[in-house]
Scaffold this motif. Structure first.
Motif, PDB file in Angstrom:
ATOM      1  N   GLY A 199       0.704  -1.144  -0.060  1.00 44.50           N
ATOM      2  CA  GLY A 199      -0.004  -0.063  -0.021  1.00 44.50           C
ATOM      3  C   GLY A 199       0.687   1.424   0.014  1.00 44.50           C
ATOM      4  N   ARG A 200       2.022   1.332   0.976  1.00 45.75           N
ATOM      5  CA  ARG A 200       2.688   2.543   0.978  1.00 45.75           C
ATOM      6  C   ARG A 200       3.357   2.650  -0.274  1.00 45.75           C
ATOM      7  NH1 ARG A 200       0.942   5.725   4.794  1.00 45.75           N
ATOM      8  NH2 ARG A 200       0.995   4.781   6.801  1.00 45.75           N
ATOM      9  N   GLN A 203       1.135   4.178  -2.888  1.00 45.03           N
ATOM     10  CA  GLN A 203       1.202   5.618  -2.537  1.00 45.03           C
ATOM     11  C   GLN A 203       2.338   6.528  -3.235  1.00 45.03           C
ATOM     12  OE1 GLN A 203       0.571   5.480   1.750  1.00 45.03           O
ATOM     13  NE2 GLN A 203      -1.856   5.213   1.493  1.00 45.03           N
TER      14      GLN A 203
END
Length: 274
Positions: A199-200, A203
């Motif tokens: 997820g990071r 992003q």
């Protein structure tokens, strides 16, 4: 259409700076910067393929690469500054100083002759930066990083402006390649920091893709012969992270810094109009 594209560029840049600043407070700024440039490279290549170019010469790609070096420097110091300083200080410092340096380099290197309005903007820049950085009370956190980032911003726009419009968006793609290569040694030193949850990673890639999109939108606006309008509107991007920083993050600034931010906004408009 050109004005809408330039305004869209400002909005995209503003959102990217705010999102990148928040992300840099949760993961190491080196990871945000390097992965962001990878995301920018993917988007720039896709955009260059979708919008055909008339003629791409080696010189255009070299100018784009130099612009990418500026981008890499700018994002490295901007993300580092945002990771430890207030958005309402770091972003305006980098933006207004970058515009001022662009004007000065244009005069000293490219032989530009700005009008009285631009020189007035340069004159306003000095006290504005003094107030934003805290004046005699000491520099605010991240101010030095903002100043270093501004040098990269100036190189980014000055170099990209030398590329032939017929080259399309390939100079932007070349710039992302150069930025990735420039940041690779720093990323290698922080290899452990790059091991992030999926997820990071997504992003960080999206932040970089957004920055590339903002640059693409600006170039498309400028190519529609609305350069003055495009520059003015695109230069309004610092307003968004400042407002979001004050409203959502509850950042606090002194009256002296508020006066400096107002002066920075005025200086940016004067410089771009001049």
């Amino acid at each position: 259409m050109g004005a809408l594209l330039a305004l869209s560029s400002a909005v995209v840049y503003g959102i990217v700076d705010f999102a990148g600043g928040l992300l840099s407070r949760h993961i190491h700024h080196a990871a945000v910067t390097f992965l962001g440039q990878l995301g920018g490279l993917l988007l720039a290549c896709a955009a260059a393929l979708l919008l055909p170019a008339g003629a791409v010469h080696t010189a255009d790609l070299l100018w784009g690469a130099l612009s990418g070096v500026g981008s890499g420097v700018a994002m490295r110091f901007l993300n580092r500054g945002l990771s430890r300083g207030a958005m309402s200080v770091v972003v305006p410092v980098s933006a207004v100083t970058g515009v001022a340096l662009s004007v000065l380099c244009g005069v000293l290197v490219l032989g530009d002759r700005p009008g009285a309005v631009a020189w007035l903007g340069i004159a306003v820049t000095v006290p504005a930066l003094w107030f934003v950085s805290g004046g005699s009370g000491g520099a605010g956190k991240g101010t030095a990083d903002g100043l270093f980032a501004s040098a990269g911003v100036a190189v980014q726009y000055l170099a990209l402006g030398q590329a032939d419009p017929a080259s399309g968006l390939w100079p932007v793609a070349a710039g992302r390649v150069a930025a990735v290569l420039l940041l690779l040694p720093d990323a290698a030193r922080h290899a452990r920091r790059l091991k992030l949850p999926p997820g990071r990673c997504v992003q960080a890639l999206l932040v970089g893709a957004g920055a590339a999109l903002g640059l693409v939108l600006y170039l498309l606006a400028a190519q529609r012969q609305l350069l003055a309008v495009a520059v003015v509107l695109a230069s309004l991007y610092p307003a968004l992270p400042v407002i979001l920083g004050l409203a959502l993050l509850h950042e606090r600034i002194s009256r002296r810094q508020a006066l400096g931010l107002l002066g920075a906004g005025v200086a940016t408009v004067l410089l771009t109009l001049g």
